[in-house]
Design a protein around this motif. Structure first.
Motif, PDB file in Angstrom:
ATOM      1  N   ARG A  39      -8.396  28.584  25.746  1.00 46.95           N
ATOM      2  CA  ARG A  39      -8.226  28.974  27.151  1.00 46.95           C
ATOM      3  C   ARG A  39      -8.150  27.776  28.079  1.00 46.95           C
ATOM      4  N   ARG A  40      -9.069  26.842  27.945  1.00 49.06           N
ATOM      5  CA  ARG A  40      -9.116  25.727  28.888  1.00 49.06           C
ATOM      6  C   ARG A  40      -7.856  24.876  28.802  1.00 49.06           C
ATOM      7  N   THR A  41      -7.427  24.536  27.590  1.00 43.30           N
ATOM      8  CA  THR A  41      -6.201  23.745  27.445  1.00 43.30           C
ATOM      9  C   THR A  41      -5.000  24.526  27.957  1.00 43.30           C
ATOM     10  N   TYR A  42      -4.964  25.826  27.667  1.00 46.28           N
ATOM     11  CA  TYR A  42      -3.855  26.651  28.152  1.00 46.28           C
ATOM     12  C   TYR A  42      -3.772  26.612  29.678  1.00 46.28           C
ATOM     13  N   GLU A  43      -4.904  26.745  30.346  1.00 48.05           N
ATOM     14  CA  GLU A  43      -4.886  26.755  31.806  1.00 48.05           C
ATOM     15  C   GLU A  43      -4.456  25.397  32.374  1.00 48.05           C
ATOM     16  N   ILE A  44      -4.885  24.307  31.739  1.00 48.25           N
ATOM     17  CA  ILE A  44      -4.456  22.973  32.182  1.00 48.25           C
ATOM     18  C   ILE A  44      -2.947  22.829  32.008  1.00 48.25           C
TER      19      ILE A  44
ATOM     20  N   THR B  82       9.332  27.124  26.652  1.00 48.99           N
ATOM     21  CA  THR B  82      10.164  28.169  26.058  1.00 48.99           C
ATOM     22  C   THR B  82       9.598  28.773  24.774  1.00 48.99           C
ATOM     23  N   LEU B  83       8.917  27.994  23.959  1.00 54.58           N
ATOM     24  CA  LEU B  83       8.451  28.495  22.668  1.00 54.58           C
ATOM     25  C   LEU B  83       7.255  29.434  22.830  1.00 54.58           C
ATOM     26  N   PRO B  84       6.985  30.277  21.816  1.00 51.76           N
ATOM     27  CA  PRO B  84       5.808  31.150  21.873  1.00 51.76           C
ATOM     28  C   PRO B  84       4.516  30.351  21.983  1.00 51.76           C
ATOM     29  N   LYS B  85       3.615  30.882  22.807  1.00 46.09           N
ATOM     30  CA  LYS B  85       2.286  30.283  22.978  1.00 46.09           C
ATOM     31  C   LYS B  85       1.248  31.372  22.720  1.00 46.09           C
ATOM     32  N   TYR B  86       0.351  31.133  21.776  1.00 42.42           N
ATOM     33  CA  TYR B  86      -0.717  32.066  21.452  1.00 42.42           C
ATOM     34  C   TYR B  86      -2.011  31.500  22.015  1.00 42.42           C
ATOM     35  N   VAL B  87      -2.670  32.277  22.854  1.00 39.22           N
ATOM     36  CA  VAL B  87      -3.824  31.809  23.616  1.00 39.22           C
ATOM     37  C   VAL B  87      -5.070  32.550  23.149  1.00 39.22           C
ATOM     38  N   VAL B  88      -6.033  31.811  22.618  1.00 40.54           N
ATOM     39  CA  VAL B  88      -7.278  32.412  22.150  1.00 40.54           C
ATOM     40  C   VAL B  88      -8.282  32.416  23.292  1.00 40.54           C
ATOM     41  N   SER B  89      -8.657  33.609  23.755  1.00 41.58           N
ATOM     42  CA  SER B  89      -9.591  33.712  24.881  1.00 41.58           C
ATOM     43  C   SER B  89     -10.181  35.112  24.943  1.00 41.58           C
ATOM     44  N   THR B  90     -11.472  35.162  25.235  1.00 39.74           N
ATOM     45  CA  THR B  90     -12.116  36.451  25.492  1.00 39.74           C
ATOM     46  C   THR B  90     -12.314  36.690  26.981  1.00 39.74           C
ATOM     47  N   THR B  91     -11.918  35.733  27.810  1.00 41.00           N
ATOM     48  CA  THR B  91     -12.173  35.846  29.250  1.00 41.00           C
ATOM     49  C   THR B  91     -10.903  35.990  30.078  1.00 41.00           C
ATOM     50  N   LEU B  92      -9.769  35.539  29.582  1.00 43.89           N
ATOM     51  CA  LEU B  92      -8.529  35.697  30.331  1.00 43.89           C
ATOM     52  C   LEU B  92      -8.088  37.164  30.345  1.00 43.89           C
TER      53      LEU B  92
ATOM     54  N   THR C 208      -4.916  37.954  31.718  1.00 38.34           N
ATOM     55  CA  THR C 208      -3.482  37.848  31.486  1.00 38.34           C
ATOM     56  C   THR C 208      -3.126  36.406  31.152  1.00 38.34           C
ATOM     57  N   ALA C 209      -1.975  36.234  30.527  1.00 38.62           N
ATOM     58  CA  ALA C 209      -1.437  34.909  30.246  1.00 38.62           C
ATOM     59  C   ALA C 209      -0.001  34.907  30.750  1.00 38.62           C
ATOM     60  N   GLY C 210       0.180  34.445  31.991  1.00 38.84           N
ATOM     61  CA  GLY C 210       1.444  34.618  32.673  1.00 38.84           C
ATOM     62  C   GLY C 210       2.506  33.577  32.395  1.00 38.84           C
ATOM     63  N   TRP C 211       2.148  32.480  31.749  1.00 44.40           N
ATOM     64  CA  TRP C 211       3.136  31.456  31.422  1.00 44.40           C
ATOM     65  C   TRP C 211       4.152  32.041  30.449  1.00 44.40           C
ATOM     66  N   ASN C 212       5.397  31.708  30.629  1.00 45.43           N
ATOM     67  CA  ASN C 212       6.487  32.268  29.830  1.00 45.43           C
ATOM     68  C   ASN C 212       6.178  32.277  28.332  1.00 45.43           C
TER      69      ASN C 212
ATOM     70  N   LEU D  83       2.971  25.352  13.777  1.00 46.31           N
ATOM     71  CA  LEU D  83       2.183  26.026  14.803  1.00 46.31           C
ATOM     72  C   LEU D  83       1.199  24.970  15.291  1.00 46.31           C
ATOM     73  N   GLN D  84       1.434  24.456  16.490  1.00 46.79           N
ATOM     74  CA  GLN D  84       0.725  23.259  16.946  1.00 46.79           C
ATOM     75  C   GLN D  84      -0.437  23.592  17.876  1.00 46.79           C
ATOM     76  N   ILE D  85      -1.576  22.947  17.593  1.00 47.73           N
ATOM     77  CA  ILE D  85      -2.738  22.975  18.482  1.00 47.73           C
ATOM     78  C   ILE D  85      -2.800  21.630  19.187  1.00 47.73           C
ATOM     79  N   HIS D  86      -3.004  21.650  20.489  1.00 50.11           N
ATOM     80  CA  HIS D  86      -3.202  20.416  21.256  1.00 50.11           C
ATOM     81  C   HIS D  86      -4.523  20.555  22.006  1.00 50.11           C
ATOM     82  N   GLY D  87      -5.408  19.559  21.821  1.00 49.46           N
ATOM     83  CA  GLY D  87      -6.727  19.675  22.445  1.00 49.46           C
ATOM     84  C   GLY D  87      -7.463  20.890  21.895  1.00 49.46           C
ATOM     85  N   SER D  88      -7.922  21.762  22.816  1.00 47.77           N
ATOM     86  CA  SER D  88      -8.498  23.061  22.417  1.00 47.77           C
ATOM     87  C   SER D  88      -9.656  22.887  21.442  1.00 47.77           C
TER      88      SER D  88
END
Length: 204
Positions: free
Chosen positions: A61-66, A87-97, A99-103, A127-132
């Motif tokens: 969640r935190r990296t996604y929001e940044i 443009t590519l798919p983004k899978y966001v792991v979060s129990t608090t978000l 919505t995930a509005g980024w394309n 399937l790339q993880i950055h930070g997180s």
């Protein structure tokens, strides 16, 4: 798809808030932005090469929001990794978000390990993880990460959240590449190599 992890670390293993002072101040962390002075051409070139191998991204969640607050404002002409991120798919792991509005973003709320394993079984490249950090530690413990790309910088902070915190599952790693950069950073690429081996120097 192969799951890869890319992250920035200090010599004492801190990965918290590398990019900006206010990026992540949890636990009173006051050293945000420690990586920025060391950015150089080698970082940009290698990062662009890796992003070109991505078929999807897996983010906490935190990296996604940044990322979501910055990269939608950047074009392909401005930076080579903007295109894949936007443009590519983004899978966001979060129990608090809510919505995930980024394309092209999809929330993963429950059964994280099972759902990530399902993504890993799909055909594709990376399937790339950055930070997180929280997500990365959990997936490392479950043996789901195929490659670790660690940028280690010549700075010691003494405090902050670390990638390898106490309580991690013991794991051996195999070094497959090590490259120093002009700024003093060392890029090390590791792949998991099973359980650690042990010996005894007193029984030679």
């Amino acid at each position: 798809m192969r799951i890869t992890l890319t992250t920035f670390l200090t010599l004492d293993g801190v990965m918290q808030a590398p990019g900006a002072p206010g990026e992540d101040t949890r636990d009173g962390f006051r050293h945000g932005g420690w990586q920025a002075p060391y950015a150089d051409e080698a970082l940009e070139t290698r990062t662009a090469e890796w992003f070109a191998e991505a078929d999807a991204f897996l983010l906490g969640r935190r990296t996604y929001e940044i990322f979501a607050a910055y990269w939608p404002l950047v074009t392909d002409e401005d930076h080579p990794i903007a295109g894949p991120l936007n443009t590519l798919p983004k899978y966001v792991v979060s129990t608090t978000l809510d919505t995930a509005g980024w394309n092209n973003s999809t929330l993963i709320r429950t059964d994280v390990i099972e759902k990530v394993a399902e993504l890993k079984d799909r055909p594709g490249r990376e399937l790339q993880i950055h930070g997180s950090g929280v997500l990365a530690r959990s997936l490392l413990d479950h043996g789901l990460i195929d490659e670790l790309r660690l940028w280690t910088y010549p700075v010691v902070l003494g405090t902050g959240r670390r990638l390898f915190e106490p309580g991690r599952t013991p794991t051996a790693l195999r070094l497959v590449d090590s490259t120093p950069t002009g700024s003093g950073c060392v890029l090390s690429v590791y792949r998991p190599a099973g359980a650690p081996a042990y010996g005894d120097f007193t029984r030679e």
